[in-house]
Design a protein around this motif. Sequence first.
Motif, PDB file in Angstrom:
ATOM      1  N   GLY A   1     -29.430  -1.867  -9.703  1.00 44.31           N
ATOM      2  CA  GLY A   1     -29.467  -3.149  -8.668  1.00 44.31           C
ATOM      3  C   GLY A   1     -29.417  -4.352  -9.385  1.00 44.31           C
ATOM      4  N   GLY A   2     -29.569  -5.349  -8.545  1.00 44.02           N
ATOM      5  CA  GLY A   2     -29.806  -6.771  -9.241  1.00 44.02           C
ATOM      6  C   GLY A   2     -28.799  -7.290  -9.827  1.00 44.02           C
ATOM      7  N   SER A   3     -28.932  -8.005 -10.871  1.00 39.95           N
ATOM      8  CA  SER A   3     -27.970  -8.458 -11.951  1.00 39.95           C
ATOM      9  C   SER A   3     -28.369  -8.263 -13.430  1.00 39.95           C
ATOM     10  CB  SER A   3     -27.718 -10.048 -11.721  1.00 39.95           C
ATOM     11  OG  SER A   3     -28.909 -10.573 -12.082  1.00 39.95           O
ATOM     12  N   PHE A   4     -27.230  -7.807 -13.868  1.00 43.32           N
ATOM     13  CA  PHE A   4     -27.601  -7.341 -15.478  1.00 43.32           C
ATOM     14  C   PHE A   4     -26.362  -7.546 -16.354  1.00 43.32           C
ATOM     15  CE2 PHE A   4     -26.108  -3.116 -13.817  1.00 43.32           C
ATOM     16  CZ  PHE A   4     -25.387  -2.830 -14.782  1.00 43.32           C
ATOM     17  N   LEU A   5     -26.877  -7.772 -17.684  1.00 45.09           N
ATOM     18  CA  LEU A   5     -25.831  -7.722 -18.449  1.00 45.09           C
ATOM     19  C   LEU A   5     -25.811  -6.361 -19.335  1.00 45.09           C
ATOM     20  CD1 LEU A   5     -25.702 -11.242 -20.172  1.00 45.09           C
ATOM     21  CD2 LEU A   5     -24.189 -10.621 -18.436  1.00 45.09           C
ATOM     22  N   MET A   6     -24.748  -6.134 -19.758  1.00 47.69           N
ATOM     23  CA  MET A   6     -24.789  -4.760 -20.966  1.00 47.69           C
ATOM     24  C   MET A   6     -24.186  -5.255 -22.099  1.00 47.69           C
ATOM     25  SD  MET A   6     -24.003  -0.969 -20.696  1.00 47.69           S
ATOM     26  CE  MET A   6     -25.512  -0.713 -19.712  1.00 47.69           C
TER      27      MET A   6
ATOM     28  N   ALA B   1     -21.042  -7.926 -17.236  1.00 45.34           N
ATOM     29  CA  ALA B   1     -21.877  -8.562 -16.203  1.00 45.34           C
ATOM     30  C   ALA B   1     -21.743  -7.776 -14.902  1.00 45.34           C
ATOM     31  CB  ALA B   1     -21.681  -9.935 -16.091  1.00 45.34           C
ATOM     32  N   PHE B   2     -22.938  -7.429 -14.237  1.00 41.53           N
ATOM     33  CA  PHE B   2     -23.007  -6.759 -12.904  1.00 41.53           C
ATOM     34  C   PHE B   2     -23.766  -7.781 -12.012  1.00 41.53           C
ATOM     35  CE2 PHE B   2     -20.886  -3.615 -15.043  1.00 41.53           C
ATOM     36  CZ  PHE B   2     -20.409  -2.521 -14.051  1.00 41.53           C
ATOM     37  N   LEU B   3     -23.299  -7.664 -10.734  1.00 40.74           N
ATOM     38  CA  LEU B   3     -24.030  -8.303  -9.551  1.00 40.74           C
ATOM     39  C   LEU B   3     -24.189  -7.356  -8.467  1.00 40.74           C
ATOM     40  CD1 LEU B   3     -25.097 -11.011  -8.688  1.00 40.74           C
ATOM     41  CD2 LEU B   3     -23.085 -11.749  -7.696  1.00 40.74           C
TER      42      LEU B   3
ATOM     43  N   HIS C   1     -29.919 -13.223 -15.149  1.00 40.17           N
ATOM     44  CA  HIS C   1     -29.773 -11.752 -15.174  1.00 40.17           C
ATOM     45  C   HIS C   1     -31.288 -11.020 -15.255  1.00 40.17           C
ATOM     46  CE1 HIS C   1     -25.889 -13.289 -16.719  1.00 40.17           C
ATOM     47  NE2 HIS C   1     -25.410 -12.375 -15.844  1.00 40.17           N
ATOM     48  N   GLU C   2     -31.564 -10.224 -14.503  1.00 37.49           N
ATOM     49  CA  GLU C   2     -32.782  -9.774 -14.329  1.00 37.49           C
ATOM     50  C   GLU C   2     -32.868  -8.668 -15.672  1.00 37.49           C
ATOM     51  OE1 GLU C   2     -33.474  -7.576 -10.989  1.00 37.49           O
ATOM     52  OE2 GLU C   2     -32.184  -9.120  -9.684  1.00 37.49           O
ATOM     53  N   THR C   3     -31.979  -8.119 -16.121  1.00 41.86           N
ATOM     54  CA  THR C   3     -32.173  -7.045 -17.521  1.00 41.86           C
ATOM     55  C   THR C   3     -30.831  -7.229 -18.246  1.00 41.86           C
ATOM     56  OG1 THR C   3     -33.016  -5.659 -15.860  1.00 41.86           O
ATOM     57  CG2 THR C   3     -32.721  -4.802 -18.059  1.00 41.86           C
ATOM     58  N   ILE C   4     -31.146  -7.255 -19.723  1.00 42.79           N
ATOM     59  CA  ILE C   4     -30.210  -7.250 -20.667  1.00 42.79           C
ATOM     60  C   ILE C   4     -30.425  -5.982 -21.208  1.00 42.79           C
ATOM     61  CG2 ILE C   4     -29.296  -8.239 -22.641  1.00 42.79           C
ATOM     62  CD1 ILE C   4     -29.512 -10.366 -20.476  1.00 42.79           C
ATOM     63  N   TYR C   5     -29.150  -4.941 -20.851  1.00 40.32           N
ATOM     64  CA  TYR C   5     -29.223  -3.723 -21.536  1.00 40.32           C
ATOM     65  C   TYR C   5     -28.389  -3.823 -22.955  1.00 40.32           C
ATOM     66  CZ  TYR C   5     -31.027  -1.917 -17.083  1.00 40.32           C
ATOM     67  OH  TYR C   5     -31.788  -1.650 -16.002  1.00 40.32           O
TER      68      TYR C   5
ATOM     69  N   LYS D   1     -34.921 -16.549 -19.818  1.00 37.93           N
ATOM     70  CA  LYS D   1     -36.309 -16.174 -20.495  1.00 37.93           C
ATOM     71  C   LYS D   1     -36.899 -15.167 -19.878  1.00 37.93           C
ATOM     72  CE  LYS D   1     -36.994 -20.135 -23.251  1.00 37.93           C
ATOM     73  NZ  LYS D   1     -35.751 -20.510 -23.225  1.00 37.93           N
ATOM     74  N   ALA D   2     -36.926 -15.061 -18.590  1.00 34.23           N
ATOM     75  CA  ALA D   2     -37.480 -14.179 -17.577  1.00 34.23           C
ATOM     76  C   ALA D   2     -36.748 -12.774 -17.659  1.00 34.23           C
ATOM     77  CB  ALA D   2     -37.276 -14.575 -16.176  1.00 34.23           C
ATOM     78  N   SER D   3     -35.650 -12.533 -18.517  1.00 35.45           N
ATOM     79  CA  SER D   3     -34.996 -11.398 -18.404  1.00 35.45           C
ATOM     80  C   SER D   3     -35.399 -10.234 -19.373  1.00 35.45           C
ATOM     81  CB  SER D   3     -33.484 -11.520 -19.111  1.00 35.45           C
ATOM     82  OG  SER D   3     -32.732 -12.283 -18.059  1.00 35.45           O
ATOM     83  N   GLN D   4     -35.478  -9.186 -19.033  1.00 37.18           N
ATOM     84  CA  GLN D   4     -36.170  -7.961 -19.478  1.00 37.18           C
ATOM     85  C   GLN D   4     -34.821  -7.488 -20.557  1.00 37.18           C
ATOM     86  OE1 GLN D   4     -37.346  -4.677 -17.458  1.00 37.18           O
ATOM     87  NE2 GLN D   4     -38.687  -3.652 -18.865  1.00 37.18           N
TER      88      GLN D   4
END
Length: 286
Positions: free
Chosen positions: A169-174, A186-188, A224-228, A247-250
């Motif tokens: 869910g949310g937004s993330f980069l891979m 990128a996913f939204l 982005h909430e998460t960077i995988y 900076k808040a991205s996990q």
Amino acid sequence: MGDSAANLGVCFFSDRLFYSINDPENDRHLFRIGSFDFNFDVIDAVTRQDDTHFPHIEATFSQFREDHNIKSVRALTHPFHECWTALPKVVYDNADEREDHLSILMKGVKREDIEPTWHSLSKDNFKFLCLRRRNLMEGYENLTKEIAATEFSSDFEMAQKWSKLAKPGGSFLMIGCHKNIVSISAFLLGKFRAATYLTFDQAQDLPYHWLQQSANSSWMRGLHETIYMFGHQTHEVEQALQGFWDKASQIIKLNTLDDIGVYAEEETYGFDLAAAFPAILLSLDL
């Protein structure tokens, strides 16, 4: 594992081949995850099919077929051998427009040598196009020709499969980390937004390339909430690029069975599971 036919997922990083075989009788369970080391660049050997090195990789695939009841082979392709771009959907809808854009993007390459695949994006008025040269795909196809079902996937499709598996869910980069190439997808809200890749000589050069690319790709500068991360030398890539991420991205390196969300009898491995991540995803029934 019983007698049921299984899926074989494979990916190549530098001089190593990583593979995963699923347990078809148990969802998200893997029968085996492993790797083979070579003393040459595996991707180069596959695409050039040179007489010296390619037979060693062919022998490995023959061993897979002899040792396991394989029903399908799915392999990760390499960004360097592909062209990625987003185009208005009106281009996709009009056959003449499609062909005109293909000829511009692949100038000098005969149409019969071009392999296009189109993908949906979160914005319905755009389509994402991946182009490959057929001659560069021949090596992959020759490796898998003895198996009836084959599939070849790009880096951004790993992010699509991961979204389907983990439903973050949310937004993330891979971030896919290859030797001298980094892919960014990128996913939204669970939907594919955009993708690109950067080539570099040294990891220290990545900040320059990121800044240059992101100047024209606002989605790279988004929150982005998460960077995988997966692939080769993820630590070096993280050190070079983390200053450009929220900076808040996990930041999560997909290097444990728990993080990936799969199960296997072996819990420890003599290699970084982040490099086997594409093979793992490709072996699953998603």
